[in-house]
Design an enzyme around this catalytic site. Structure first.
Site, PDB file in Angstrom:
ATOM      1  N   HIS A 156      -7.239  10.686   4.345  1.00  0.00           N
ATOM      2  CA  HIS A 156      -6.616   9.773   5.295  1.00  0.00           C
ATOM      3  C   HIS A 156      -6.765  10.306   6.717  1.00  0.00           C
ATOM      4  CE1 HIS A 156      -4.061   8.643   1.659  1.00  0.00           C
ATOM      5  NE2 HIS A 156      -4.755   7.563   1.968  1.00  0.00           N
ATOM      6  N   GLY A 157      -6.880   9.393   7.675  1.00  0.00           N
ATOM      7  CA  GLY A 157      -6.898   9.803   9.070  1.00  0.00           C
ATOM      8  C   GLY A 157      -8.291   9.938   9.637  1.00  0.00           C
ATOM      9  N   GLY A 169      -8.718   6.183   2.180  1.00  0.00           N
ATOM     10  CA  GLY A 169      -9.314   6.964   3.255  1.00  0.00           C
ATOM     11  C   GLY A 169     -10.698   6.467   3.579  1.00  0.00           C
ATOM     12  N   ASP A 212       0.829  -1.203   0.000  1.00  0.00           N
ATOM     13  CA  ASP A 212       0.000   0.000   0.000  1.00  0.00           C
ATOM     14  C   ASP A 212       0.867   1.257   0.000  1.00  0.00           C
ATOM     15  OD1 ASP A 212      -2.335   1.521   0.177  1.00  0.00           O
ATOM     16  OD2 ASP A 212      -2.326   1.484   2.372  1.00  0.00           O
TER      17      ASP A 212
END
Length: 295
Positions: free
Chosen positions: A184-185, A213, A81
């Site tokens: 993301h996150g 994401g 990834d």
């Protein structure tokens, strides 16, 4: 059973479903992913991100996942990834990875095409599948200062539907990661996905599409994205968050009545494993989108 990235996404395409792609930053996550795949009968992708090299080295995670997957009755793909270096991609392929996600999204378009093409040649040599990203989710996989922002705050650049077909032809990729509003996150607010962008991409290309994401998105939006062509959903942050919360609860419970209580590591790993199982089983079933199990 191990299969490559191209083939596992083909299974998803045929079933109008998405495969959960979970990261392998711990043994507990790997065991949970394999166990859930066996119990549900749905395929799963176990990923190792280049950004997690400091958490668990590539040479350690590859034989662990390959060994467990080869003995499993489940259909599993080991995928690299967010790889940004060609040499790292080759190391992964030599260690048995069945797919590479090369992330050239921060590069100028021409360089993204050039390096993606080189990785495509590598993957062909090893019979592996290639995923590439067009557009940008702004916040980086490793967790930059803007992690968890809204799409606008993170500097998301939506995938250009008109450019997508050209990019696929120029690179030789098998699966396209597209940007349509996820980041993301941890989300600061409710995610707002641009399904018009996703629909237009799907009209123009004939390869499976990927949502990065993917943590923190509502079940209804997952289903809507899958029905719009998403065949792989990357899921890491919230699963890791829930596992961390389970470990914290284990510690809090132990010291609540005795501040000097000994909390053993194996108690924490068991709590993390159980949390991952619960989380992965939920998303795998949601992503199945009503498709029949394959095993």
């Amino acid at each position: 059973m191990l299969i490559n990235l191209r083939d596992i996404c083909a299974i998803a395409e045929q079933g109008n479903m998405a495969v959960a792609a979970v990261n392998s930053a711990s043994l507990e996550a790997v065991r949970a992913a394999v166990d859930v795949a066996e119990q549900t009968g749905y395929p799963i992708i176990i990923q190792h991100a280049e950004a997690h090299e400091q958490v668990v080295p590539l040479e350690a995670v590859a034989p662990m996942v390959v060994g467990i997957a080869e003995r499993s009755s489940a259909t599993i793909c080991l995928n690299l990834d967010h790889c940004e270096h060609l040499s790292y991609a080759r190391r992964a392929l030599e260690l048995g990875f069945g797919g590479v996600m090369f992330d050239g999204s921060a590069l100028p378009y021409e360089k993204n095409v050039e390096y993606s093409r080189r990785v495509a040649d590598m993957c062909s040599d090893f019979g592996a599948g290639l995923e590439c990203e067009l557009g940008s989710m702004g916040s980086r996989e490793g967790g930059a200062s803007d992690e968890g922002s809204t799409a606008e705050e993170a500097g998301v650049i939506y995938t250009d539907p008109d450019q997508a077909s050209e990019f696929i032809s120029a690179t030789g990729l098998d699966i396209l990661a597209c940007s349509f509003g996820t980041v993301h996150g941890i989300y600061k607010g409710e995610p707002h996905l641009n399904f018009d962008v996703l629909t237009e991409i799907r009209k123009r290309v004939n390869v499976p599409l990927v949502m990065h994401g993917g943590s923190g998105v509502s079940d209804s939006d997952y289903v809507k994205a899958i029905n719009s062509g998403i065949r792989k959903v990357n899921y890491y942050t919230y699963g890791a968050k829930y596992a961390g919360e389970a470990v914290r609860a284990t510690i809090d419970k132990a010291v609540a009545t005795n501040p000097d209580a000994i909390v053993y590591w194996h108690d924490m790993t068991c709590a993390a494993y159980e949390s991952f199982v619960n989380t992965f089983e939920h998303i795998v079933r949601v992503f199945a989108n009503g498709a029949e199990p394959i095993a």
